[in-house]
Design a protein around this motif. Structure first.
Motif, PDB file in Angstrom:
ATOM      1  N   ARG A 301       0.837  -1.202   0.000  1.00 55.33           N
ATOM      2  CA  ARG A 301       0.000   0.000   0.000  1.00 55.33           C
ATOM      3  C   ARG A 301       0.871   1.251   0.000  1.00 55.33           C
ATOM      4  NH1 ARG A 301      -2.316   1.314   5.757  1.00 55.33           N
ATOM      5  NH2 ARG A 301      -0.037   1.510   5.971  1.00 55.33           N
ATOM      6  N   ASN A 302       1.861   1.283   0.897  1.00 54.62           N
ATOM      7  CA  ASN A 302       2.743   2.441   1.006  1.00 54.62           C
ATOM      8  C   ASN A 302       3.577   2.636  -0.254  1.00 54.62           C
ATOM      9  OD1 ASN A 302       1.770   2.496   3.623  1.00 54.62           O
ATOM     10  ND2 ASN A 302       3.637   1.691   4.547  1.00 54.62           N
ATOM     11  N   VAL A 303       4.109   1.545  -0.776  1.00 54.93           N
ATOM     12  CA  VAL A 303       4.947   1.627  -1.980  1.00 54.93           C
ATOM     13  C   VAL A 303       4.131   2.143  -3.159  1.00 54.93           C
ATOM     14  CG1 VAL A 303       6.244   0.263  -3.660  1.00 54.93           C
ATOM     15  CG2 VAL A 303       6.582  -0.135  -1.217  1.00 54.93           C
ATOM     16  N   LEU A 304       2.908   1.683  -3.294  1.00 54.33           N
ATOM     17  CA  LEU A 304       2.077   2.112  -4.417  1.00 54.33           C
ATOM     18  C   LEU A 304       1.670   3.578  -4.308  1.00 54.33           C
ATOM     19  CD1 LEU A 304       0.012  -1.146  -4.798  1.00 54.33           C
ATOM     20  CD2 LEU A 304       1.471  -0.140  -6.578  1.00 54.33           C
ATOM     21  N   ILE A 305       1.465   4.061  -3.101  1.00 51.54           N
ATOM     22  CA  ILE A 305       1.219   5.497  -2.938  1.00 51.54           C
ATOM     23  C   ILE A 305       2.452   6.270  -3.409  1.00 51.54           C
ATOM     24  CG2 ILE A 305       0.809   7.357  -1.290  1.00 51.54           C
ATOM     25  CD1 ILE A 305      -1.651   5.601  -1.834  1.00 51.54           C
ATOM     26  N   ASP A 326      -4.844  -9.891  -4.386  1.00 48.87           N
ATOM     27  CA  ASP A 326      -5.825 -10.487  -3.476  1.00 48.87           C
ATOM     28  C   ASP A 326      -6.245  -9.516  -2.371  1.00 48.87           C
ATOM     29  OD1 ASP A 326      -5.780 -12.876  -4.875  1.00 48.87           O
ATOM     30  OD2 ASP A 326      -4.216 -13.764  -3.586  1.00 48.87           O
ATOM     31  N   ASP A 327      -5.320  -8.696  -1.920  1.00 47.24           N
ATOM     32  CA  ASP A 327      -5.565  -7.793  -0.800  1.00 47.24           C
ATOM     33  C   ASP A 327      -6.239  -6.513  -1.307  1.00 47.24           C
ATOM     34  OD1 ASP A 327      -5.463  -6.076   1.392  1.00 47.24           O
ATOM     35  OD2 ASP A 327      -3.471  -6.730   2.009  1.00 47.24           O
ATOM     36  N   PRO A 328      -7.444  -6.189  -0.808  1.00 48.99           N
ATOM     37  CA  PRO A 328      -8.116  -4.960  -1.257  1.00 48.99           C
ATOM     38  C   PRO A 328      -7.324  -3.702  -0.937  1.00 48.99           C
ATOM     39  CG  PRO A 328      -9.280  -5.943   0.610  1.00 48.99           C
ATOM     40  CD  PRO A 328      -8.274  -6.941   0.144  1.00 48.99           C
ATOM     41  N   ARG A 331      -5.102  -3.394  -3.900  1.00 47.46           N
ATOM     42  CA  ARG A 331      -5.864  -3.032  -5.105  1.00 47.46           C
ATOM     43  C   ARG A 331      -6.232  -1.544  -5.084  1.00 47.46           C
ATOM     44  NH1 ARG A 331      -8.754  -7.722  -3.788  1.00 47.46           N
ATOM     45  NH2 ARG A 331     -10.735  -6.611  -3.435  1.00 47.46           N
ATOM     46  N   GLY A 332      -6.697  -1.076  -3.944  1.00 47.31           N
ATOM     47  CA  GLY A 332      -7.087   0.326  -3.852  1.00 47.31           C
ATOM     48  C   GLY A 332      -5.926   1.270  -4.094  1.00 47.31           C
ATOM     49  N   ALA A 333      -4.780   0.968  -3.498  1.00 48.51           N
ATOM     50  CA  ALA A 333      -3.611   1.827  -3.691  1.00 48.51           C
ATOM     51  C   ALA A 333      -3.109   1.779  -5.120  1.00 48.51           C
ATOM     52  CB  ALA A 333      -2.499   1.407  -2.728  1.00 48.51           C
ATOM     53  N   SER A 334      -3.231   0.614  -5.762  1.00 48.63           N
ATOM     54  CA  SER A 334      -2.774   0.500  -7.152  1.00 48.63           C
ATOM     55  C   SER A 334      -3.658   1.317  -8.086  1.00 48.63           C
ATOM     56  CB  SER A 334      -2.740  -0.973  -7.587  1.00 48.63           C
ATOM     57  OG  SER A 334      -4.040  -1.512  -7.667  1.00 48.63           O
ATOM     58  N   ILE A 335      -4.953   1.368  -7.804  1.00 50.80           N
ATOM     59  CA  ILE A 335      -5.857   2.191  -8.614  1.00 50.80           C
ATOM     60  C   ILE A 335      -5.452   3.659  -8.513  1.00 50.80           C
ATOM     61  CG2 ILE A 335      -8.233   3.023  -8.834  1.00 50.80           C
ATOM     62  CD1 ILE A 335      -9.117   0.233  -7.778  1.00 50.80           C
ATOM     63  N   ASP A 356     -16.479  -6.413 -11.354  1.00 50.20           N
ATOM     64  CA  ASP A 356     -16.345  -7.596 -10.506  1.00 50.20           C
ATOM     65  C   ASP A 356     -15.781  -7.276  -9.118  1.00 50.20           C
ATOM     66  OD1 ASP A 356     -17.269  -9.236 -12.563  1.00 50.20           O
ATOM     67  OD2 ASP A 356     -15.253  -9.471 -13.411  1.00 50.20           O
ATOM     68  N   GLU A 357     -15.526  -6.010  -8.841  1.00 53.67           N
ATOM     69  CA  GLU A 357     -14.940  -5.654  -7.546  1.00 53.67           C
ATOM     70  C   GLU A 357     -15.984  -5.748  -6.432  1.00 53.67           C
ATOM     71  OE1 GLU A 357     -12.830  -5.220  -4.679  1.00 53.67           O
ATOM     72  OE2 GLU A 357     -11.632  -4.818  -6.496  1.00 53.67           O
ATOM     73  N   ALA A 358     -15.679  -6.529  -5.401  1.00 54.48           N
ATOM     74  CA  ALA A 358     -16.625  -6.755  -4.305  1.00 54.48           C
ATOM     75  C   ALA A 358     -16.399  -5.828  -3.121  1.00 54.48           C
ATOM     76  CB  ALA A 358     -16.524  -8.210  -3.830  1.00 54.48           C
ATOM     77  N   ASP A 359     -15.252  -5.196  -3.057  1.00 54.33           N
ATOM     78  CA  ASP A 359     -14.918  -4.358  -1.907  1.00 54.33           C
ATOM     79  C   ASP A 359     -15.326  -2.910  -2.174  1.00 54.33           C
ATOM     80  OD1 ASP A 359     -12.970  -2.500  -0.321  1.00 54.33           O
ATOM     81  OD2 ASP A 359     -12.802  -4.449   0.676  1.00 54.33           O
TER      82      ASP A 359
END
Length: 372
Positions: A301-305, A326-328, A331-335, A356-359
């Motif tokens: 998460r931190n790296v992607l930010i 797998d980890d939401p 996924r959120g940080a990558s978006i 298809d995103e469930a979170d």
């Protein structure tokens, strides 16, 4: 007693401690009220353990009623180079100075136990050791023991080591002669407050962890709040800004403990290498490091930010690769990173992933307004 104290001081130096002081466990009767106010204002964020242990944390004698004295010890972890210089190199990750090598808990606790054992053998007293893993307010106790003073950034400042001291404590039921407390010596300086990228200090000597980048990228378990992502820059673990600008650092010395000096591979790590780490690679790279404790997901998460803040379009594909993680949290940080680096590619990817995103938090990243 003077002979015993002299022996303890000498042994502390031999063990690698750089500061030594003694205070009474009753020296800071103001601590319960200070802690109560901080918790009432919610400055601890989601560090629920602070509220859960508040009664024991508020006073050494609430933790151990028989304790009469506290020996406070400091280990210098002063860096060899300016830790803020790396903030301008956006394709690299910045790791807080204290985490660039071995976990300091492992290093200090053994030394504390050895010194406490000496005290117990010589005096027959009971002893307990603490190093940031129990509800002990080490910084105000260290101030009372004369090691330094809590600066306006709330970190202990030393005339000899600036803002770079790890602290440990030995409590004992022996009544030892105490050292004079250190007077607050910040004067009119506000450099540590002024440099904070997220204005985490409501006032001098007060810290709202909910706005502190070190809290957000280490302790906070959810997504980095949108309002702080750009300010986070390439800080992938911790934040040294307020410590590094302290004028007292001009007297600081490079740590004499080799295990606390920066590893070459953690001093200038490239975001591309870090973003490619799988869980096994993460565990291997950070074996023995405090970074390992936050886990692979929070680290990514931190790296992607940081990737999103880099402005480096060569990192775009790495953000895309993590859209299917797998980890939401990842996924959120990558978006967010992809939308920052390549909006058109993010729009194209959205068609493949959003349906298809469930979170709900991840779905919201596709439509959230980008800051900065």
């Amino acid at each position: 007693m003077p002979k015993l104290i002299a022996e303890l001081r000498a042994r502390a130096v031999a063990l690698g401690f750089d500061s030594f002081g003694i205070t009474s466990t009753a020296a800071r009767p103001d601590l319960p009220e200070k802690l109560r106010l901080a918790l009432e204002r919610g400055w601890h964020g989601d560090m629920d353990w602070m509220a859960e242990t508040a009664e024991r944390r508020s006073s050494p004698n609430a933790l151990w009623p028989e304790a009469k004295s506290a020996i406070l010890l400091g280990v210098n972890y002063g860096p060899e180079r300016d830790p803020l210089a790396l903030l301008a190199e956006k394709s690299l990750g910045t790791i807080s100075v204290y985490a660039r090598n071995r976990d300091y808990h492992e290093i200090i606790k053994g030394k504390l136990k050895e010194l406490a054992g000496l005290l117990a053998r010589r005096s027959g007293a009971d002893v307990k050791v603490f190093v940031d893993t129990a509800p002990v307010m080490e910084k105000p106790l260290a101030e009372a023991a004369g090691l330094g003073w809590q600066g306006k950034h709330t970190v202990l400042v030393s005339r000899d080591f600036g803002s770079w001291l790890f602290l440990g404590a030995i409590f004992t039921d022996a009544e030892l002669p105490v050292d004079a407390p250190h007077a607050e010596s910040c004067g009119s300086c506000t450099r540590c407050l002024d440099i904070c990228p997220t204005q985490a200090f409501p006032a001098p000597f007060q810290l709202d962890a909910r706005r502190c980048l070190a809290y957000l990228n280490i302790e906070h378990k959810g997504p980095i709040p949108a309002e702080f992502r750009v300010a986070m820059g390439n800080r992938i673990y911790g934040c040294d800004d307020c410590l590094a600008v302290c004028p007292w650092n001009k007297f600081a010395k490079v740590s004499r403990e080799a295990r606390l000096r920066a590893r070459d591979d953690l001093e200038r790590p490239h975001l591309a290498d870090l973003a490619r780490l799988d869980d096994g690679g993460f565990r291997s790279l950070f074996a023995g490091s405090p970074i390992k404790r936050i886990g692979h997901g929070r680290f990514l998460r931190n790296v992607l930010i940081a990737v999103g803040n880099s402005g480096d379009d060569t990192l775009t594909s790495l953000a895309e690769t993590r859209l299917g993680a797998d980890d939401p949290l990842v996924r959120g940080a990558s978006i967010w990173a992809l939308r920052r680096l390549a909006p058109e590619r993010a729009d194209a990817a959205r068609q493949d992933y959003e349906t298809d995103e469930a979170d709900d938090t991840v779905r919201a990243e596709w439509t959230a307004e980008l800051s900065g």
